[in-house]
Design an enzyme around this catalytic site. Sequence first.
Site, PDB file in Angstrom:
ATOM      1  N   LYS A  47       0.822  -1.192   0.000  1.00  0.00           N
ATOM      2  CA  LYS A  47       0.000   0.000   0.000  1.00  0.00           C
ATOM      3  C   LYS A  47       0.864   1.253   0.000  1.00  0.00           C
ATOM      4  O   LYS A  47       0.396   2.351  -0.274  1.00  0.00           O
ATOM      5  CB  LYS A  47      -0.889   0.017   1.255  1.00  0.00           C
ATOM      6  N   GLY A  48       2.145   1.054   0.342  1.00  0.00           N
ATOM      7  CA  GLY A  48       3.018   2.208   0.595  1.00  0.00           C
ATOM      8  C   GLY A  48       3.188   3.164  -0.563  1.00  0.00           C
ATOM      9  O   GLY A  48       3.400   4.364  -0.356  1.00  0.00           O
ATOM     10  N   GLU A 103       7.906   2.500  -6.000  1.00  0.00           N
ATOM     11  CA  GLU A 103       7.930   2.068  -4.597  1.00  0.00           C
ATOM     12  C   GLU A 103       8.048   3.258  -3.660  1.00  0.00           C
ATOM     13  O   GLU A 103       8.503   4.327  -4.049  1.00  0.00           O
ATOM     14  CB  GLU A 103       9.141   1.140  -4.373  1.00  0.00           C
ATOM     15  N   ASP A 104       7.625   3.030  -2.430  1.00  0.00           N
ATOM     16  CA  ASP A 104       7.787   4.058  -1.410  1.00  0.00           C
ATOM     17  C   ASP A 104       9.221   4.082  -0.897  1.00  0.00           C
ATOM     18  O   ASP A 104       9.845   5.132  -0.820  1.00  0.00           O
ATOM     19  CB  ASP A 104       6.805   3.810  -0.248  1.00  0.00           C
ATOM     20  N   ASP A 107      14.606  -0.744   1.419  1.00  0.00           N
ATOM     21  CA  ASP A 107      15.373  -0.923   2.645  1.00  0.00           C
ATOM     22  C   ASP A 107      16.437  -1.989   2.394  1.00  0.00           C
ATOM     23  O   ASP A 107      17.534  -1.693   1.951  1.00  0.00           O
ATOM     24  CB  ASP A 107      14.410  -1.303   3.774  1.00  0.00           C
ATOM     25  N   LYS A 135      17.167   3.436   1.708  1.00  0.00           N
ATOM     26  CA  LYS A 135      18.022   3.354   2.906  1.00  0.00           C
ATOM     27  C   LYS A 135      19.390   2.786   2.540  1.00  0.00           C
ATOM     28  O   LYS A 135      19.531   2.085   1.541  1.00  0.00           O
ATOM     29  CB  LYS A 135      17.355   2.462   3.952  1.00  0.00           C
ATOM     30  N   PHE A 156      14.009   3.618  11.101  1.00  0.00           N
ATOM     31  CA  PHE A 156      12.640   3.347  10.664  1.00  0.00           C
ATOM     32  C   PHE A 156      11.902   4.674  10.512  1.00  0.00           C
ATOM     33  O   PHE A 156      11.910   5.502  11.407  1.00  0.00           O
ATOM     34  CB  PHE A 156      11.920   2.441  11.668  1.00  0.00           C
ATOM     35  N   VAL A 157      11.279   4.862   9.356  1.00  0.00           N
ATOM     36  CA  VAL A 157      10.592   6.122   9.080  1.00  0.00           C
ATOM     37  C   VAL A 157       9.117   5.875   8.769  1.00  0.00           C
ATOM     38  O   VAL A 157       8.719   4.772   8.378  1.00  0.00           O
ATOM     39  CB  VAL A 157      11.244   6.868   7.893  1.00  0.00           C
ATOM     40  N   ASP A 163       4.123   3.172   6.803  1.00  0.00           N
ATOM     41  CA  ASP A 163       3.380   3.000   8.057  1.00  0.00           C
ATOM     42  C   ASP A 163       4.225   2.404   9.166  1.00  0.00           C
ATOM     43  O   ASP A 163       5.270   1.785   8.932  1.00  0.00           O
ATOM     44  CB  ASP A 163       2.202   2.050   7.823  1.00  0.00           C
TER      45      ASP A 163
END
Length: 183
Positions: A47-48, A103-104, A107, A135, A156-157, A163
């Site tokens: 959903k990001g 993509e959001d 990582d 990241k 972590f953001v 979310d």
Amino acid sequence: MDSTDVQADLKHVLYTKEQIQQRITELAAQIDKDYEGRELLIVGVLKGAVMVMADLARALHSHVSMDWMAVSSYGSGTQSSGVVRILKDLDTDLMGKDVLIVEDIIDSGLTLSWLKTNLESRGTSSVEICTAFRKPDAAKVELDVKYVGYDLPNEFVVGYGLDYAEKYRNLEFVGTLAPHVYE
Ligand code: IMP
Ligand code: MG
């Protein structure tokens, strides 16, 4: 929501709404140029990526088709599991298509690396990646990411689609959370 709405939960604002919009506009201009005269399908990863898809698509000056996939690698924690499952597949046949995965955040890069290979196996003409954030750990996997919004510190953001336990996706900025939120 803006920073005043979540002041008590917030550690730092890393990128403001204005900074994000500015960078998305720059990426869109580059994508317009790179895909000039071609038919592009942008694929948002639910959903990001909802926010970046909406902003990127509207910042483009070219026609694009839009489709969505849902994959899971995270659950509700903060650690990548490396296990990728397709929860919702594309509606589009990818044969001969130029595809841009949106993509959001990248990582570990495990999700995207798996997804890129998966889409390439469907007879695409090209598959590239656009991410709003990246990241440092992403550098550990061999993943060619053509369009990157901003690089982040290894924390972590949340916000702008990202979310923590399904909360904070609707922040208009990206930031880190105060320790008490995780406790
Ligand atoms: P990767 O497979 O480790 O690259 O993880 C990719 C996915 O994990 C992203 O699409 C996000 O959904 C989630 N994720 C990774 N880092 C963060 C973060 O800092 N905040 C929220 N979600 C994250
Ligand atoms: Mg994601």
